[in-house]
Scaffold this motif. Structure first.
Motif, PDB file in Angstrom:
ATOM      1  N   VAL A 109       4.170   0.785   2.091  1.00  0.00           N
ATOM      2  CA  VAL A 109       3.930   0.390   3.276  1.00  0.00           C
ATOM      3  C   VAL A 109       3.202  -1.091   3.327  1.00  0.00           C
ATOM      4  CG1 VAL A 109       4.003   2.466   4.713  1.00  0.00           C
ATOM      5  CG2 VAL A 109       1.803   1.599   3.886  1.00  0.00           C
ATOM      6  N   ARG A 119      -1.978   9.089  15.049  1.00  0.00           N
ATOM      7  CA  ARG A 119      -1.808   7.870  14.537  1.00  0.00           C
ATOM      8  C   ARG A 119      -3.027   6.970  14.387  1.00  0.00           C
ATOM      9  NH1 ARG A 119       2.935   5.044  13.053  1.00  0.00           N
ATOM     10  NH2 ARG A 119       4.362   6.732  13.802  1.00  0.00           N
ATOM     11  N   ASP A 120      -3.171   6.147  13.374  1.00  0.00           N
ATOM     12  CA  ASP A 120      -4.159   5.172  13.302  1.00  0.00           C
ATOM     13  C   ASP A 120      -5.513   5.936  13.199  1.00  0.00           C
ATOM     14  OD1 ASP A 120      -2.626   2.925  12.923  1.00  0.00           O
ATOM     15  OD2 ASP A 120      -2.566   2.816  15.152  1.00  0.00           O
ATOM     16  N   ALA A 139       1.474   5.119   1.911  1.00  0.00           N
ATOM     17  CA  ALA A 139       0.857   5.914   3.114  1.00  0.00           C
ATOM     18  C   ALA A 139       1.888   7.533   3.335  1.00  0.00           C
ATOM     19  CB  ALA A 139       1.559   5.357   4.521  1.00  0.00           C
ATOM     20  N   LYS A 148      -8.419   7.210  11.205  1.00  0.00           N
ATOM     21  CA  LYS A 148      -9.096   6.971   9.866  1.00  0.00           C
ATOM     22  C   LYS A 148      -9.621   8.185   9.070  1.00  0.00           C
ATOM     23  CE  LYS A 148      -8.507   2.417  10.480  1.00  0.00           C
ATOM     24  NZ  LYS A 148      -7.836   2.851  11.677  1.00  0.00           N
ATOM     25  N   ARG A 189      -2.286  -0.733   5.317  1.00  0.00           N
ATOM     26  CA  ARG A 189      -1.787   0.387   6.179  1.00  0.00           C
ATOM     27  C   ARG A 189      -1.998   1.663   4.982  1.00  0.00           C
ATOM     28  NH1 ARG A 189      -1.618  -0.238  11.355  1.00  0.00           N
ATOM     29  NH2 ARG A 189      -0.488   1.731  11.482  1.00  0.00           N
ATOM     30  N   GLY A 190      -1.653   2.982   5.459  1.00  0.00           N
ATOM     31  CA  GLY A 190      -1.852   3.649   4.309  1.00  0.00           C
ATOM     32  C   GLY A 190      -3.191   3.981   3.566  1.00  0.00           C
ATOM     33  N   LEU A 210      -6.405   3.077   2.281  1.00  0.00           N
ATOM     34  CA  LEU A 210      -7.269   2.186   2.542  1.00  0.00           C
ATOM     35  C   LEU A 210      -8.378   1.749   1.549  1.00  0.00           C
ATOM     36  CD1 LEU A 210      -7.901   2.049   6.263  1.00  0.00           C
ATOM     37  CD2 LEU A 210      -6.030   0.870   5.217  1.00  0.00           C
ATOM     38  N   SER A 253       0.947  -1.187   0.051  1.00  0.00           N
ATOM     39  CA  SER A 253      -0.022   0.141  -0.169  1.00  0.00           C
ATOM     40  C   SER A 253       0.973   1.228  -0.107  1.00  0.00           C
ATOM     41  CB  SER A 253      -0.930  -0.141   1.338  1.00  0.00           C
ATOM     42  OG  SER A 253      -1.793   1.112   1.116  1.00  0.00           O
ATOM     43  N   ASN A 268      -5.316   5.339   6.465  1.00  0.00           N
ATOM     44  CA  ASN A 268      -4.851   5.270   7.901  1.00  0.00           C
ATOM     45  C   ASN A 268      -3.704   6.173   8.090  1.00  0.00           C
ATOM     46  OD1 ASN A 268      -5.411   3.146  10.242  1.00  0.00           O
ATOM     47  ND2 ASN A 268      -3.089   3.404  10.122  1.00  0.00           N
ATOM     48  N   GLU A 295      -0.511   7.526   9.461  1.00  0.00           N
ATOM     49  CA  GLU A 295       0.685   6.932   9.917  1.00  0.00           C
ATOM     50  C   GLU A 295       1.687   7.643  10.590  1.00  0.00           C
ATOM     51  OE1 GLU A 295       0.771   3.579   9.598  1.00  0.00           O
ATOM     52  OE2 GLU A 295      -0.888   3.182   8.105  1.00  0.00           O
TER      53      GLU A 295
END
Length: 334
Positions: free
Chosen positions: A170, A304-305, A5, A307, A174-175, A177, A3, A325, A327
């Motif tokens: 990544v 971080r994390d 990020a 959405k 991740r990154g 989505l 993916s 997401n 990062e």
């Protein structure tokens, strides 16, 4: 597949401020009329000698610094813009040379105000398939160069600026989505720059008739935007396997406060989860989302994390939404 990020952001805004009160002296309008209908109070305008690349390069430099990546490590540069320095060469090539990113492929992308989301999606595919590892995506506009300053319906709306993001490969999950892009060419005439291309090459007639400036059917574009911003966001969330209740933050295209409020309501979000800088910058087209993203990140609003949904609509007609997401931890001091 991998993916992609976002690992760094940056922005650049001209110093000159044009307020609604300034516009009152130029056209038949008022601060109250502009604020109540659009939410805009002021916008930034580039100097006469400033071109798109002059804003793009500082924004890119700041994004690279935030990512801790030297320009020599870039594999790809995409510049989303409808106001390039020249029709060719691509503004991305000019940016590549000034950054010293000699190993990077470079091209421009034109999708109107949806340009940054489109470019994010394109760059993300290059990284996800392993063709490239590190990419730079820039949204930049100098719309003041193509505004008819006698047209009160359009001259109050737009501003200049640039925003950039560095992307890197990544692991999957991740990154980025979810991504949803769309277009409806039947609405192309609703928002257009009629002359300057092969259909209407520049001539004394096209200049006299103001055909090298923005022409917009405001009511029709507004109705389209109110509908599509929410729909696109929900489709991107579906592709990400998420629901609207999972959204931590919304970065919408900054065109009109009523359009943003409609999208916010459709997603069921409280205002504190939506970033708005429309009042300060107006509609910066493809630069709107990356500038807002950079400001939200540096203000410590993105954790971080989280959405994060980015959604836009634009000339074409086009629309696009991306779910990422987040990062990065907030910068120190935020």
């Amino acid at each position: 597949m991998s993916s992609a990020a976002i690992i760094g952001t940056g922005s650049c805004l001209p110093e000159r401020v044009l307020t609604n009160h300034d516009l009152e002296k130029m056209v038949d309008t008022s601060d109250e009329w502009i604020r109540t209908r659009t939410g805009i109070r002021e916008r930034r305008l580039a100097d006469p000698g400033t071109a798109a690349s002059d804003l793009a390069v500082p924004a890119a430099t700041r994004a690279l610094a935030a990512a801790g990546i030297p320009a020599t490590e870039l594999d790809l540069i995409i510049v989303a813009t409808v106001t390039p320095d020249t029709l060719f060469p691509a503004t991305a090539c000019l940016v590549q040379e000034r950054l010293g990113a000699r190993g990077a492929a470079a091209f421009d992308l034109s999708a109107g105000c949806s340009g940054f989301v489109y470019a994010l999606g394109v760059a993300g595919q290059f990284l996800a398939t392993g063709v490239y590892r590190t990419a730079l995506v820039i949204g930049v506009e100098v719309l003041s160069k193509i505004i008819n300053w006698q047209d009160r319906n359009t001259c109050v709306l737009f501003g200049d600026g640039a925003g950039a993001a560095v992307l890197q490969s990544v692991p999957a999950g991740r990154g980025i989505l979810g991504l949803h892009l769309g277009a409806d060419g039947s609405g192309g005439s609703l928002l257009t720059l009629p002359a300057g291309g092969s259909r209407l090459p520049a001539s004394s007639t096209t200049v006299q008739e103001q055909l090298h400036t923005i022409h917009m059917s405001g009511a029709e574009v507004f109705k389209f935007a109110v509908r599509v911003m929410g729909e696109a966001s929900l489709k991107a969330l579906e592709k990400a396997g998420l629901k609207k209740e999972d959204v931590d933050f919304l970065i919408p295209h900054q065109a009109n406060i009523r359009i943003i409020e409609a999208a916010t309501k459709r997603l069921g979000l409280p205002p504190k989860k939506v970033y708005v800088n429309l009042d300060r910058y107006g509609n910066m087209s493809s630069a709107s989302i990356p500038v807002a993203l950079d400001e939200a990140y540096r203000a410590g609003l993105l954790l971080r994390d989280h959405k994060v949904v980015m959604v836009a609509f634009g000339a074409g007609l086009t629309w696009g939404a991306a779910v990422v997401n987040w990062e990065l931890d907030p910068p120190k001091g935020a």
